[in-house]
Design a protein around this motif. Structure first.
Motif, PDB file in Angstrom:
ATOM      1  N   ILE A  45       8.393  -0.544  -8.482  1.00 25.54           N
ATOM      2  CA  ILE A  45       8.456  -1.146  -7.153  1.00 25.54           C
ATOM      3  C   ILE A  45       8.837  -2.606  -7.329  1.00 25.54           C
ATOM      4  CG2 ILE A  45       7.271  -1.550  -4.965  1.00 25.54           C
ATOM      5  CD1 ILE A  45       5.225   0.535  -5.723  1.00 25.54           C
ATOM      6  N   LEU A  59       3.661  -5.780  -0.055  1.00 26.34           N
ATOM      7  CA  LEU A  59       3.602  -4.831  -1.156  1.00 26.34           C
ATOM      8  C   LEU A  59       2.156  -4.541  -1.533  1.00 26.34           C
ATOM      9  CD1 LEU A  59       4.630  -3.149  -3.509  1.00 26.34           C
ATOM     10  CD2 LEU A  59       5.018  -5.274  -4.786  1.00 26.34           C
ATOM     11  N   ASP A  72      10.441   0.978  -3.258  1.00 23.96           N
ATOM     12  CA  ASP A  72       9.593   1.824  -4.093  1.00 23.96           C
ATOM     13  C   ASP A  72      10.441   2.955  -4.665  1.00 23.96           C
ATOM     14  OD1 ASP A  72       7.708   3.419  -5.280  1.00 23.96           O
ATOM     15  OD2 ASP A  72       6.388   3.551  -3.535  1.00 23.96           O
ATOM     16  N   TYR A 102      -0.830  -0.313 -12.470  1.00 23.08           N
ATOM     17  CA  TYR A 102       0.436  -1.030 -12.327  1.00 23.08           C
ATOM     18  C   TYR A 102       0.423  -2.266 -13.224  1.00 23.08           C
ATOM     19  CZ  TYR A 102       0.947   1.638  -7.969  1.00 23.08           C
ATOM     20  OH  TYR A 102       1.039   2.640  -7.045  1.00 23.08           O
ATOM     21  N   ARG A 114       3.173   2.421 -13.985  1.00 24.93           N
ATOM     22  CA  ARG A 114       4.129   1.969 -12.982  1.00 24.93           C
ATOM     23  C   ARG A 114       4.320   0.452 -13.091  1.00 24.93           C
ATOM     24  NH1 ARG A 114       0.418   5.154  -9.925  1.00 24.93           N
ATOM     25  NH2 ARG A 114       1.210   7.268  -9.524  1.00 24.93           N
TER      26      ARG A 114
END
Length: 353
Positions: A175, A186, A170, A90, A121
């Motif tokens: 997200i 989170l 999400d 992420y 992501r």
């Protein structure tokens, strides 16, 4: 100046289950950034020893130079943005008080677009979601923003669906979270997903939390949309009232705060909102009470006190007059029924929204 860890995510057989690259923007908020980092740290090792075993993190800025938080603390980052971001699971873009700034360096915009296109992501932390929207990487996805910046976000990015009825949203490869303590929730969500619920609970115990809040828990937002109100004195008074829901200020105190006489203030509220300052204040307190009844665990007397009422009977009487239900009936039925009107909806109607 505070120094961030320079460790990089491990590669090969020893690669952590979860790795996050943090991109600090100017005036980022400490609470959201630190909360998410600490969840990773406390899940990474046993006994809070901070070794990046199960999780890993790296703190970066666009140019590798320190970034100053909204509280004035400078953070010395580990380096600049990598050419290849795929070493991370992420990328967390951490924003804060600089969100009104409409200028984005082309290098940052291009890097965010390349990162999104590479399949990494993305996480929008606090107003970091503004940067993601400005870089045009959100598309048709729904995003979560803090209630305090909802109007500003919608004004700048009307094509993006933004909500405040969740702590975070999400969308699979994106997200976004409201910031503040929602970043902790989170982080726990990510740790549970990648490292297992036991590791997430390890962080919960270390941070002395009561548990993991689900994403769908609505933000506790109790404010009226006054963007169409031209009178700055009314807006200033409304913000002062919002900040003191649990300890309601007197009419004289509100008037002194905005530099008006009480009659001048009452006249300004009636002209702008068709209600008195005290009616506006009572409406916000009752809306806070309705949220606590649906989402909290306190009894009605405690909720009444938390909303600034002297006792449960006073709260119940005003609540029934506003919603048509007693607090107990409201709680038992799971919230407002058709035909009941929230105070913020009343205000919105009266300002022409």
């Amino acid at each position: 100046m505070l120094r961030a860890s320079s460790d990089s995510p491990k590669t090969g057989a020893g690669k952590p289950e979860l790795s996050v690259g943090f991109v600090l923007l100017n005036q980022f908020t400490l609470a959201a950034f630190a909360g998410l980092v600490d969840v990773l740290r406390l899940s990474a090792d046993h006994g809070g020893r901070s070794r990046q075993i199960h999780t890993a993190w790296r703190v970066m800025s666009m140019d590798g130079l320190p970034r100053t938080s909204s509280a004035g603390f400078a953070i010395e980052v580990a380096g600049a943005l990598p050419d290849d971001p795929t070493g991370f699971d992420y990328i967390a873009v951490c924003g804060g008080n600089d969100y009104p700034n409409t200028y984005m360096p082309p290098a940052l915009r291009d890097w965010l677009q390349r990162t999104a296109a590479s399949g990494v992501r993305m996480l929008g932390i606090c107003t970091g979601t503004f940067a993601l929207a400005q870089a045009d990487v959100i598309g048709s996805r729904t995003v979560c923003v803090h209630w305090n910046v909802l109007d500003a976000f919608r004004a700048r990015f009307p094509q993006v669906r933004a909500v405040v009825d969740h702590l975070f949203v999400d969308e699979g490869d994106l997200i976004t979270c409201a910031g503040s303590t929602a970043a902790i929730d989170l982080g726990l969500y990510l740790v549970a997903r990648h490292c297992g619920r036991e590791k997430a609970q390890q962080a919960v115990r270390h941070m002395m939390l009561q548990g993991m809040r689900p994403a769908k828990l609505p933000q506790a937002h109790f404010y009226a949309d006054l963007t169409h109100i031209q009178d700055a004195r009314v807006r200033q008074a409304a913000h002062f009232i919002e900040q003191r829901i649990d300890n309601p200020p007197s009419l004289d105190a509100i008037a002194r705060y905005v530099g008006l006489g009480r009659r001048q203030l009452e006249r300004a509220f009636h002209e702008a909102l068709a209600m008195s300052p005290m009616s506006f204040q009572r409406g916000l307190r009752l809306e806070y009470g309705s949220w606590l009844l649906q989402n909290g665990h306190s009894n009605i007397t405690q909720i009444a006190l938390d909303c600034g009422f002297s006792d449960g009977a006073h709260f119940s009487r005003d609540f029934r007059a506003r919603f048509g239900l007693t607090p107990r009936e409201f709680k038992r039925r799971g919230g407002a029924e058709e035909g009941t009107t929230s105070p913020s909806a009343v205000v919105s109607e009266r300002v022409g929204r």
